[in-house]
Motif scaffolding. Structure first.
Motif, PDB file in Angstrom:
ATOM      1  N   ILE A 230     -11.691   2.962   2.920  1.00  0.00           N
ATOM      2  CA  ILE A 230     -11.618   4.423   2.957  1.00  0.00           C
ATOM      3  C   ILE A 230     -11.676   4.890   4.411  1.00  0.00           C
ATOM      4  O   ILE A 230     -12.203   4.184   5.271  1.00  0.00           O
ATOM      5  N   PRO A 231     -11.130   6.080   4.705  1.00  0.00           N
ATOM      6  CA  PRO A 231     -11.056   6.529   6.104  1.00  0.00           C
ATOM      7  C   PRO A 231     -12.382   7.078   6.632  1.00  0.00           C
ATOM      8  O   PRO A 231     -13.153   7.701   5.899  1.00  0.00           O
ATOM      9  N   ILE A 232     -12.623   6.826   7.909  1.00  0.00           N
ATOM     10  CA  ILE A 232     -13.713   7.461   8.650  1.00  0.00           C
ATOM     11  C   ILE A 232     -13.103   8.693   9.302  1.00  0.00           C
ATOM     12  O   ILE A 232     -12.330   8.594  10.262  1.00  0.00           O
ATOM     13  N   LEU A 233     -13.446   9.886   8.774  1.00  0.00           N
ATOM     14  CA  LEU A 233     -12.730  11.108   9.150  1.00  0.00           C
ATOM     15  C   LEU A 233     -13.550  12.051  10.035  1.00  0.00           C
ATOM     16  O   LEU A 233     -13.096  13.149  10.325  1.00  0.00           O
ATOM     17  N   SER A 234     -14.726  11.626  10.443  1.00  0.00           N
ATOM     18  CA  SER A 234     -15.454  12.425  11.441  1.00  0.00           C
ATOM     19  C   SER A 234     -16.479  11.556  12.136  1.00  0.00           C
ATOM     20  O   SER A 234     -17.038  10.636  11.532  1.00  0.00           O
ATOM     21  N   MET A 235     -16.695  11.854  13.411  1.00  0.00           N
ATOM     22  CA  MET A 235     -17.824  11.297  14.158  1.00  0.00           C
ATOM     23  C   MET A 235     -18.364  12.429  15.025  1.00  0.00           C
ATOM     24  O   MET A 235     -17.613  13.131  15.708  1.00  0.00           O
TER      25      MET A 235
END
Length: 485
Positions: A230-235
């Motif tokens: 699944i995507p990592i969409l914020s840091m």
């Protein structure tokens, strides 16, 4: 229903928090990690332990919540910020991480003090061992110098370290919020600054790519926990995550996160403003190609003062005792604690300051010292708020607060009284994870901004202290602070 997982990797441990399709918390898993403190007072973390704890926390949250793994849609990461990690291209740490609290790089700062104005003008941050640039310089001189010449270096804050390990192709990135706290990033050109890297002796090729905070940073399956990545969409840095989660999206809005230390942050919009009063200018975030600036003051010891009361001097058995003891204290007692245990940060920036307990009398006892410890948190935050008013030219209308100590009604009322401002304490506890998860959910198209932030609940406090008493207390605090220098 789709779920977002917010990972909050903080100073004391790692939280994995599941949010449902409406943005409500479904489950939270916590895993603490070791605080490694040596005889010199240097504070370190084991990066490998932190990464393993992230995997453990996510696995625990998913398995114990009972949700289907296929329902996880995206990941948002918030992290303890200035803590500095060094690793090689295999993803192996080359040293323990240097924690933001650690003052071991003070010798680097002393050597560069004549360049302090250049550093602040370019990075927006007063020269200090608090920030990663000096920590990286210390690592270059004390660790890298002993390595073989073909070792490929990767310097980063905890977000970069986690991304590198979570992604199978070892993606090496950070976001604007974390980059802006390194003291190597130029806040006006929005790039790594070659002059700052030269001053600190940091090779630019050893720094990560800087991206918008709502980028697709990569994908992960958490080491096989999920069948599909699944995507990592914020840091986001943890304080920036809390600012976003608090809904402080407009210029002039202010929040304070009370954790081990505290971050007091004011949204100042899309234009760079250099502080003239001991604050740092940073980036709140970069979203969809546009950055937002903040004024920020960082305080080393806030929640950590309560830990000191419990673990070091044994005046309390649990943090919950402090409120009752503060209310029992002799109202005429003048005891003041200035917790400069590792120096003073904003707005003083005195790395060699020493803590003092001033104004004691025969009436000073356990309750009075506990009250002084709580008061010291409110006094330090008030120092920063006053500097913000001077830098921004606008009076504060509201202070939004979050973090464990906000449950303490005595502390929140004292904060309102000393700062002479309405305090709104968030009912939610996971604001850093929430901000990162909300940004990831918005990016994924799962959340709608107009309904998301209306979920916030606050307990409000209004100033009650007479002006002459407030001014007398603050004058006594300033006098005590001067004793620490």
């Amino acid at each position: 229903m789709k779920y977002i997982i917010g990972i909050d990797q903080s100073t004391q441990g790692t939280k994995a928090v599941l949010f449902d399709g409406d943005g409500a918390v479904v489950y939270r898993a916590d895993v603490p990690h070791r605080q490694i403190v040596n005889e010199k007072g240097w504070v370190s973390h084991d990066p490998e332990e932190i990464y393993r704890n992230v995997i453990r926390a996510v696995r625990k949250a998913v398995e114990e919540s009972g949700i289907s793994r296929e329902q996880l849609a995206a990941v948002g990461i918030s992290n303890q910020r200035e803590t500095t990690v060094l690793w090689d291209d295999r993803g192996c740490p080359l040293n323990h991480a240097i924690v933001w609290q650690c003052n071991r790089a003070e010798t680097v700062v002393e050597r560069l003090k004549d360049s302090g104005d250049t550093v602040c003008e370019r990075s927006g941050i007063p020269l200090s061992a608090y920030f990663p640039a000096a920590k990286m310089a210390w690592l270059m001189e004390n660790v890298v110098s002993g390595l073989s010449g073909d070792t490929k270096l990767h310097f980063g804050t905890v977000d970069s370290w986690l991304l590198y390990r979570l992604t199978k192709n070892h993606l090496y990135k950070t976001d604007y919020s974390n980059a802006s706290r390194t003291q190597l990033f130029n806040l006006q050109t929005l790039t790594w600054d070659s002059e700052l890297c030269r001053l600190f002796g940091i090779p630019m090729e050893a720094l990560p790519e800087v991206c918008d905070s709502n980028s697709c940073f990569g994908t992960t399956d958490f080491e096989g926990l999920l069948e599909k990545e699944i995507p990592i969409l914020s840091m986001l840095g943890d304080s920036h995550g809390a600012l976003f989660g608090q809904g402080c999206h407009e210029s002039g809005m202010v929040k304070t996160t009370y954790g081990t230390g505290s971050s007091v942050m004011m949204n100042i919009g899309e234009n760079f403003v250099r502080s003239q009063n001991g604050l740092a200018t940073s980036l709140a975030w970069g979203i969809d190609g546009r950055v937002t600036y903040v004024l920020e003051g960082n305080i080393n010891y806030t929640g950590a003062v309560i830990t000191w009361l419990k673990e070091d001097v044994g005046l309390i058995a649990s943090p919950g005792e402090t409120e009752g003891l503060a209310l029992q204290a002799n109202s005429a007692d003048t005891c003041i604690l200035v917790p400069a245990f590792t120096g003073l940060s904003a707005p003083y920036w005195k790395g060699d300051a020493k803590a003092v307990l001033a104004g004691m009398s025969r009436t000073t006892g356990r309750a009075e010292i506990v009250r002084a410890a709580l008061d010291s948190i409110a006094f330090q935050v008030t120092d920063v708020l006053k500097a913000m008013e001077q830098d921004s030219g606008c009076g504060l209308q509201e202070l939004r607060t979050d973090g464990g100590p906000t449950k303490n009604k005595y502390l929140m009322q004292m904060q309102s009284d000393l700062a002479d401002v309405k305090v709104s304490a968030a009912g939610q506890e996971e604001l850093s994870a929430m901000g990162a998860a909300y940004l990831a959910g918005l990016t994924a198209g799962i959340y709608r901004r107009e309904s998301l932030f209306s979920r916030m609940e606050y307990r409000t406090y209004a100033p009650e202290m007479p002006e002459e008493i407030r001014e007398a207390k603050y004058a006594a605090w300033k006098k005590a602070v001067s004793m620490t220098f």
